[in-house]
Design a protein around this motif. Sequence first.
Motif, mmCIF file in Angstrom:
data_model
loop_
_atom_site.group_PDB
_atom_site.id
_atom_site.type_symbol
_atom_site.label_atom_id
_atom_site.label_comp_id
_atom_site.label_asym_id
_atom_site.label_seq_id
_atom_site.Cartn_x
_atom_site.Cartn_y
_atom_site.Cartn_z
ATOM 1 N N LEU A 1 0.856 -1.180 0.000
ATOM 2 C CA LEU A 1 0.000 0.000 0.000
ATOM 3 C C LEU A 1 0.898 1.238 0.000
ATOM 4 N N THR A 2 0.326 2.404 0.250
ATOM 5 C CA THR A 2 1.047 3.650 0.016
ATOM 6 C C THR A 2 2.162 3.935 1.015
ATOM 7 N N GLY A 3 2.353 3.089 2.017
ATOM 8 C CA GLY A 3 3.500 3.253 2.893
ATOM 9 C C GLY A 3 4.802 2.869 2.220
ATOM 10 N N PHE A 4 4.701 2.286 1.029
ATOM 11 C CA PHE A 4 5.878 1.808 0.322
ATOM 12 C C PHE A 4 5.881 2.306 -1.122
ATOM 13 N N LEU A 5 7.056 2.265 -1.726
ATOM 14 C CA LEU A 5 7.200 2.413 -3.166
ATOM 15 C C LEU A 5 7.581 1.052 -3.739
ATOM 16 N N CYS A 6 7.204 0.841 -4.986
ATOM 17 C CA CYS A 6 7.518 -0.402 -5.689
ATOM 18 C C CYS A 6 8.752 -0.177 -6.557
ATOM 19 N N VAL A 7 9.738 -1.049 -6.444
ATOM 20 C CA VAL A 7 10.957 -0.960 -7.254
ATOM 21 C C VAL A 7 11.023 -2.189 -8.148
ATOM 22 N N TYR A 8 11.033 -1.950 -9.474
ATOM 23 C CA TYR A 8 11.049 -3.031 -10.465
ATOM 24 C C TYR A 8 12.350 -2.958 -11.266
ATOM 25 N N PRO A 9 13.271 -3.912 -11.105
ATOM 26 C CA PRO A 9 14.493 -3.898 -11.911
ATOM 27 C C PRO A 9 14.158 -3.989 -13.403
ATOM 28 N N LYS A 10 14.874 -3.227 -14.220
ATOM 29 C CA LYS A 10 14.662 -3.282 -15.669
ATOM 30 C C LYS A 10 15.316 -4.542 -16.229
ATOM 31 N N VAL A 11 14.648 -5.124 -17.207
ATOM 32 C CA VAL A 11 15.134 -6.383 -17.777
ATOM 33 C C VAL A 11 16.526 -6.228 -18.355
ATOM 34 N N ASP A 12 16.785 -5.077 -19.012
ATOM 35 C CA ASP A 12 18.070 -4.901 -19.685
ATOM 36 C C ASP A 12 19.177 -4.414 -18.746
ATOM 37 N N SER A 13 18.890 -4.315 -17.434
ATOM 38 C CA SER A 13 19.918 -3.861 -16.501
ATOM 39 C C SER A 13 20.961 -4.936 -16.236
ATOM 40 N N GLY A 14 20.578 -6.188 -16.473
ATOM 41 C CA GLY A 14 21.500 -7.286 -16.201
ATOM 42 C C GLY A 14 21.592 -7.648 -14.736
ATOM 43 N N LEU A 15 20.730 -7.047 -13.895
ATOM 44 C CA LEU A 15 20.764 -7.290 -12.460
ATOM 45 C C LEU A 15 19.577 -8.143 -12.030
ATOM 46 N N SER A 16 19.826 -9.093 -11.164
ATOM 47 C CA SER A 16 18.725 -9.814 -10.542
ATOM 48 C C SER A 16 18.156 -8.940 -9.430
ATOM 49 N N SER A 17 16.989 -9.312 -8.939
ATOM 50 C CA SER A 17 16.374 -8.552 -7.856
ATOM 51 C C SER A 17 17.263 -8.539 -6.623
ATOM 52 N N GLU A 18 17.869 -9.685 -6.300
ATOM 53 C CA GLU A 18 18.715 -9.749 -5.113
ATOM 54 C C GLU A 18 19.982 -8.927 -5.291
ATOM 55 N N GLN A 19 20.558 -8.920 -6.490
ATOM 56 C CA GLN A 19 21.754 -8.104 -6.734
ATOM 57 C C GLN A 19 21.443 -6.622 -6.537
ATOM 58 N N LEU A 20 20.319 -6.182 -7.103
ATOM 59 C CA LEU A 20 19.949 -4.776 -6.960
ATOM 60 C C LEU A 20 19.629 -4.448 -5.508
ATOM 61 N N TRP A 21 18.962 -5.348 -4.818
ATOM 62 C CA TRP A 21 18.622 -5.138 -3.405
ATOM 63 C C TRP A 21 19.878 -4.978 -2.562
ATOM 64 N N HIS A 22 20.877 -5.835 -2.772
ATOM 65 C CA HIS A 22 22.144 -5.710 -2.046
ATOM 66 C C HIS A 22 22.802 -4.372 -2.341
ATOM 67 N N LEU A 23 22.798 -3.981 -3.603
ATOM 68 C CA LEU A 23 23.416 -2.707 -3.992
ATOM 69 C C LEU A 23 22.721 -1.537 -3.304
ATOM 70 N N LEU A 24 21.390 -1.544 -3.302
ATOM 71 C CA LEU A 24 20.632 -0.420 -2.755
ATOM 72 C C LEU A 24 20.778 -0.297 -1.243
ATOM 73 N N ASN A 25 21.040 -1.395 -0.556
ATOM 74 C CA ASN A 25 21.188 -1.340 0.897
ATOM 75 C C ASN A 25 22.627 -1.090 1.339
ATOM 76 N N SER A 26 23.510 -0.792 0.401
ATOM 77 C CA SER A 26 24.877 -0.450 0.783
ATOM 78 C C SER A 26 24.872 0.924 1.441
ATOM 79 N N PRO A 27 25.732 1.147 2.428
ATOM 80 C CA PRO A 27 25.755 2.437 3.136
ATOM 81 C C PRO A 27 25.938 3.631 2.215
#
Length: 524
Positions: free
Chosen positions: A425-451
């Motif tokens: 619901l509106t307490g969150f935003l939805c993040v959808y990795p782009k197909v052509d980014s070459g990143l899996s969801s977990e790879q992008l998630w790890h990257l985004l949570n870096s300090p």
Amino acid sequence: MPGLVVPDRLPRSGEARRVLQAKGQFWTPDWVAEAMAAYVLEGRPKVVFDPAVGAGAFFAACRRLGYTGGFAGYENDVSALDQARDAGLSRADLRRVELRDFFTGTKRGYDGILSNPPYLRHHRIGPVLKASLQVHAQVKHGIKIDGRAGLHVHFLLHCLEQLAPGGRLAFLLPADTFEGVFARTLWNWIAGKFRLRAVITFTPEAAPFRAVDTNAVVVAIEHDTPGDSFTWARMRVADGAALRSLLQEGANSHPDVESVIRELPEALETGLTRVPSRGNTDAPCLGDVASVMRGIATGANEFFFLTSEQVSRHRLRRAWFKRAVGRTRDCQAEILDSKQLEALDQVGRPTWLLDLPDVSPEQLPAMARRYLAEGEKLGLPDRALIRMRRHWYRMEQRKPPPILFAYLGRRSCRFILNKAAALPLTGFLCVYPKVDSGLSSEQLWHLLNSPEVLAGLALVGKTYGSGAIKVEPRALERLPLPLALCKKAGIGRVTGNRQLMLMEKQAQYRARTKSRKLIDNNSD
């Protein structure tokens, strides 16, 4: 003279807090008021004007600094003026303070303006007043101020109209004045008409209002030829002498104050309250590798977002529901899985979102129609958000996002791996990795949570008190991804040359400024 109000004593809840919110009154601390007053008085004003006098903090500060000139202003709360008199201001000091609404008063020119305007968010402004203020900005200045601008934004605009040539203005404003959807339009207009002298920000430990959930910013403006740079600072200590030095001299040697002379084009592009952009502007942003959408707005969570017990009690089919998560506090871990949703359900938290098919009511089963009839009795189809739908009960559609982002909060963990495939619901935003980014969801998630990436949220979000940050979808797509981390994650150079774009904007700004100077010289 003793302080008018100690910030830490502001009521945090209850009726007293609600009264403050309704009026937007948060009195200015002495150490801030005196520093702002010293800057304005340096211009030797004949009259000091305050459009929202309140308890008279600025007038009292002027008197303590030895000012013997006159005062003028507005205040629509007589009890506030009683506090001003109790604090030591005389009837003569307040003689030219009109007990009425500032926006209905006569426009005059003043060479000194000080204010901490009422902090009223847009939803507390009446629709008639809001519309008239927006029309005024459009007709008078040719700028469109979004309806989500608070009342303080219009106080600033109207005061700038009354700032006499050569005059000085100092305002204490919430950070959203510089970070809201209207901010770029507002500050590009101001920077093109006036000389921005200083923007002073505060860390939570130095905040003028520590019990208020917003960051305060001091801005100093002169009615003079626009310049190319200004003093920008971030104070980590509540020190009046340091603030005064920044405003009057443009510099300070306090070890807990960071200050720079900042180029205006860069600041307008980055955001006036955000730290200067020093990174590699050719590095990717989140929007290069992912798309962002807001969560689902139901329009009536109590009707559409239910617990298992409520689903059973209303005899509704589970097939009509999808699993969802509503509040950020319901998602404390870095990963959301089905076990957590079941645990939430066990303690009575809603996790089932009604998702009826997009068909006319008569095509729905009888039990669904009976439940919808209850919603009609509550007047749900007439609610603003809901009545915009073709079928009022048809929920917004989203694919379960692989990554959730808690868009308002203080927590360090902001990006959540959505293994439960829950709809947010509106307490969150939805993040959808782009197909052509070459990143899996977990790879992008790890990257985004870096300090390093999380630290960049302050560059794109709206900051509030106690370290809270709110980030809208388009702003989140501008979240910078450090080049070194991108290379490590295998993200190539997917962006255009942002440094070149910034240089072009700087050149365009300087050309406009040079043209204005020539016009001003010729008119003289």
